[in-house]
Design a protein around this motif. Structure first.
Motif, PDB file in Angstrom:
ATOM      1  N   PHE A   4       0.871  -1.168   0.000  1.00 57.96           N
ATOM      2  CA  PHE A   4       0.000   0.000   0.000  1.00 57.96           C
ATOM      3  C   PHE A   4       0.917   1.229   0.000  1.00 57.96           C
ATOM      4  O   PHE A   4       1.717   1.393   0.929  1.00 57.96           O
ATOM      5  CB  PHE A   4      -0.912   0.030   1.220  1.00 57.96           C
ATOM      6  CG  PHE A   4      -1.932  -1.075   1.246  1.00 57.96           C
ATOM      7  CD1 PHE A   4      -3.211  -0.880   0.739  1.00 57.96           C
ATOM      8  CD2 PHE A   4      -1.604  -2.324   1.761  1.00 57.96           C
ATOM      9  CE1 PHE A   4      -4.143  -1.894   0.760  1.00 57.96           C
ATOM     10  CE2 PHE A   4      -2.532  -3.350   1.781  1.00 57.96           C
ATOM     11  CZ  PHE A   4      -3.807  -3.135   1.275  1.00 57.96           C
ATOM     12  N   GLN A   5       0.805   2.054  -1.018  1.00 60.86           N
ATOM     13  CA  GLN A   5       1.706   3.200  -1.135  1.00 60.86           C
ATOM     14  C   GLN A   5       0.952   4.428  -1.632  1.00 60.86           C
ATOM     15  O   GLN A   5       0.191   4.362  -2.597  1.00 60.86           O
ATOM     16  CB  GLN A   5       2.855   2.906  -2.096  1.00 60.86           C
ATOM     17  CG  GLN A   5       3.839   4.061  -2.234  1.00 60.86           C
ATOM     18  CD  GLN A   5       4.893   3.806  -3.290  1.00 60.86           C
ATOM     19  OE1 GLN A   5       4.577   3.598  -4.450  1.00 60.86           O
ATOM     20  NE2 GLN A   5       6.146   3.792  -2.870  1.00 60.86           N
ATOM     21  N   ARG A   6       1.182   5.536  -0.957  1.00 63.20           N
ATOM     22  CA  ARG A   6       0.706   6.831  -1.418  1.00 63.20           C
ATOM     23  C   ARG A   6       1.726   7.880  -0.981  1.00 63.20           C
ATOM     24  O   ARG A   6       2.711   7.563  -0.299  1.00 63.20           O
ATOM     25  CB  ARG A   6      -0.677   7.142  -0.866  1.00 63.20           C
ATOM     26  CG  ARG A   6      -0.719   7.365   0.642  1.00 63.20           C
ATOM     27  CD  ARG A   6      -2.134   7.659   1.099  1.00 63.20           C
ATOM     28  NE  ARG A   6      -2.164   8.069   2.499  1.00 63.20           N
ATOM     29  CZ  ARG A   6      -3.265   8.350   3.170  1.00 63.20           C
ATOM     30  NH1 ARG A   6      -4.442   8.259   2.568  1.00 63.20           N
ATOM     31  NH2 ARG A   6      -3.219   8.715   4.438  1.00 63.20           N
ATOM     32  N   PRO A  11       2.244  11.952  -7.676  1.00 65.72           N
ATOM     33  CA  PRO A  11       2.407  10.629  -8.279  1.00 65.72           C
ATOM     34  C   PRO A  11       1.187   9.756  -8.018  1.00 65.72           C
ATOM     35  O   PRO A  11       0.339  10.068  -7.176  1.00 65.72           O
ATOM     36  CB  PRO A  11       3.651  10.068  -7.586  1.00 65.72           C
ATOM     37  CG  PRO A  11       3.676  10.762  -6.263  1.00 65.72           C
ATOM     38  CD  PRO A  11       3.106  12.134  -6.504  1.00 65.72           C
ATOM     39  N   TYR A  12       1.121   8.648  -8.748  1.00 64.88           N
ATOM     40  CA  TYR A  12       0.049   7.680  -8.562  1.00 64.88           C
ATOM     41  C   TYR A  12       0.206   6.971  -7.217  1.00 64.88           C
ATOM     42  O   TYR A  12       1.313   6.820  -6.694  1.00 64.88           O
ATOM     43  CB  TYR A  12       0.067   6.643  -9.673  1.00 64.88           C
ATOM     44  CG  TYR A  12      -0.680   7.054 -10.921  1.00 64.88           C
ATOM     45  CD1 TYR A  12      -2.030   6.760 -11.067  1.00 64.88           C
ATOM     46  CD2 TYR A  12      -0.037   7.735 -11.952  1.00 64.88           C
ATOM     47  CE1 TYR A  12      -2.722   7.125 -12.210  1.00 64.88           C
ATOM     48  CE2 TYR A  12      -0.719   8.100 -13.091  1.00 64.88           C
ATOM     49  CZ  TYR A  12      -2.058   7.802 -13.231  1.00 64.88           C
ATOM     50  OH  TYR A  12      -2.742   8.166 -14.361  1.00 64.88           O
ATOM     51  N   SER A  13      -0.897   6.524  -6.666  1.00 65.45           N
ATOM     52  CA  SER A  13      -0.909   5.675  -5.473  1.00 65.45           C
ATOM     53  C   SER A  13      -1.171   4.238  -5.885  1.00 65.45           C
ATOM     54  O   SER A  13      -1.842   3.972  -6.886  1.00 65.45           O
ATOM     55  CB  SER A  13      -1.986   6.140  -4.486  1.00 65.45           C
ATOM     56  OG  SER A  13      -1.756   7.464  -4.072  1.00 65.45           O
ATOM     57  N   ARG A  14      -0.627   3.326  -5.107  1.00 63.49           N
ATOM     58  CA  ARG A  14      -0.886   1.897  -5.300  1.00 63.49           C
ATOM     59  C   ARG A  14      -1.717   1.414  -4.116  1.00 63.49           C
ATOM     60  O   ARG A  14      -1.197   1.280  -3.012  1.00 63.49           O
ATOM     61  CB  ARG A  14       0.421   1.112  -5.409  1.00 63.49           C
ATOM     62  CG  ARG A  14       1.258   1.481  -6.610  1.00 63.49           C
ATOM     63  CD  ARG A  14       2.529   0.657  -6.694  1.00 63.49           C
ATOM     64  NE  ARG A  14       3.517   1.076  -5.710  1.00 63.49           N
ATOM     65  CZ  ARG A  14       4.710   0.495  -5.544  1.00 63.49           C
ATOM     66  NH1 ARG A  14       5.030  -0.551  -6.293  1.00 63.49           N
ATOM     67  NH2 ARG A  14       5.557   0.935  -4.649  1.00 63.49           N
ATOM     68  N   LEU A  15      -2.999   1.154  -4.352  1.00 64.11           N
ATOM     69  CA  LEU A  15      -3.931   0.859  -3.252  1.00 64.11           C
ATOM     70  C   LEU A  15      -4.811  -0.357  -3.560  1.00 64.11           C
ATOM     71  O   LEU A  15      -6.012  -0.221  -3.791  1.00 64.11           O
ATOM     72  CB  LEU A  15      -4.813   2.089  -2.983  1.00 64.11           C
ATOM     73  CG  LEU A  15      -4.099   3.374  -2.600  1.00 64.11           C
ATOM     74  CD1 LEU A  15      -5.058   4.540  -2.549  1.00 64.11           C
ATOM     75  CD2 LEU A  15      -3.394   3.222  -1.268  1.00 64.11           C
ATOM     76  N   PRO A  16      -4.260  -1.574  -3.500  1.00 68.29           N
ATOM     77  CA  PRO A  16      -2.860  -1.896  -3.230  1.00 68.29           C
ATOM     78  C   PRO A  16      -2.185  -2.409  -4.503  1.00 68.29           C
ATOM     79  O   PRO A  16      -2.740  -2.346  -5.597  1.00 68.29           O
ATOM     80  CB  PRO A  16      -2.998  -3.035  -2.225  1.00 68.29           C
ATOM     81  CG  PRO A  16      -4.212  -3.779  -2.741  1.00 68.29           C
ATOM     82  CD  PRO A  16      -5.136  -2.749  -3.334  1.00 68.29           C
TER      83      PRO A  16
END
Length: 298
Positions: A169-171, A185-190
């Motif tokens: 999970f990254q933001r 930037p883009y977030s990875r969720l997830p």
């Protein structure tokens, strides 16, 4: 103890203590004094507390003549379930900034943990109270001006030898300057990763690279991406050379579901991939003017 420079005394202390061995010792650290147009006279007097051989805390009381008082704290720890360099918690808090008439803060959490049975987890979470925190406070949380503060949580699992899975999970917290705005930037969720490498199975090498990502953005095209890339290679190795043919299939699919005003359709691609990697190694010993050399050509 006194310190002189060109017959001018620039530092004096009536007493000072320090350990004569490699062990740490609690006490006040060297004060930090500075001056700037943003903070005025700036004084920090750190205090280090050696709690245990694997735990310590440093306090950073700070006074800024133009802004007020601030307290900072950094806690570090290490044990058998926390890999080197260990975990740390950092916090800075100012209850009332005289320039902005508000409370201001910043924090950072860095932690990794081995949960056993092939499971591990990690956290790297950073945040500040406002976009101009770094510029105004010259914070000790970071010595450089950051505009993208990562906020990551990762869970790792290795169920079998050679197989590794990751759930990410990254933001980011993007610090914006109204005079020079940037695109977050883009977030990875997830994001879910599944990768594996199996060598000599029995005579070939197998590998797998796959991922499923839910990528999000407040204003740009968003959706989900699936990628699947299995491959098989046949290493032919000798002491002087190697040849490795490899073949695989790369499959990718995009499902674009959000912020899609132009109705960009979903996309799928399946592509066979073939590669041939080779190398040659030649060596010889020779002498020049009584000195020996090893010449290598790759």
């Amino acid at each position: 103890a006194a310190l002189w420079f060109k017959d001018v005394p620039i530092f004096y202390t009536p007493a000072a203590t320090f350990p004569l061995n490699s062990q740490r010792q609690s006490g006040f650290l060297s004060p930090l004094a500075a001056a700037s147009t943003r903070t005025g006279f700036d004084l920090t007097v750190p205090y280090y507390w050696n709690i245990a051989p694997n735990y310590d805390v440093t306090f950073f009381p700070r006074y800024m003549s133009k802004r007020g008082e601030q307290i900072g704290i950094e806690a570090r720890y290490l044990d058998h379930n926390v890999p080197v360099p260990g975990g740390s918690y950092k916090l800075e808090y100012m209850p009332h900034d005289q320039q902005t008439d508000s409370a201001r803060w910043g924090y950072s959490v860095v932690h990794a943990h081995n949960l056993g049975r092939g499971v591990s987890a990690a956290v790297n979470w950073n945040a500040v109270s406002d976009d101009f925190y770094w510029q105004d406070m010259s914070s000790r949380l970071s010595q450089t001006s950051q505009v993208q503060l990562p906020q990551n949580v990762t869970l790792n699992y290795a169920p079998l030898p050679g197989l590794q899975s990751n759930l990410i999970f990254q933001r980011f917290q993007t610090l914006q300057d109204p005079l020079a705005p940037i695109t977050p930037p883009y977030s990875r969720l997830p994001q879910l990763l599944l990768n594996g490498v199996w060598r000599n199975f029995p005579a070939v090498d197998l590998s797998l690279n796959s991922q499923w990502t839910d990528f999000r953005h407040p204003s740009l095209l968003s959706g989900r991406r699936f990628s699947f890339y299995p491959s098989v290679s046949l290493p032919l190795n000798q002491s002087f050379a190697f040849v490795t043919p490899k073949i695989g299939v790369h499959h990718t699919r995009y499902a674009l579901t959000e912020n899609n005003p132009n109705e960009v359709p979903d996309m799928t691609r399946t592509l066979p991939i073939f590669s041939l990697d080779s190398g040659l190694f030649m060596e010889r010993e020779w002498a020049l003017r009584g000195r020996e050399y090893l010449q290598t050509l790759e």
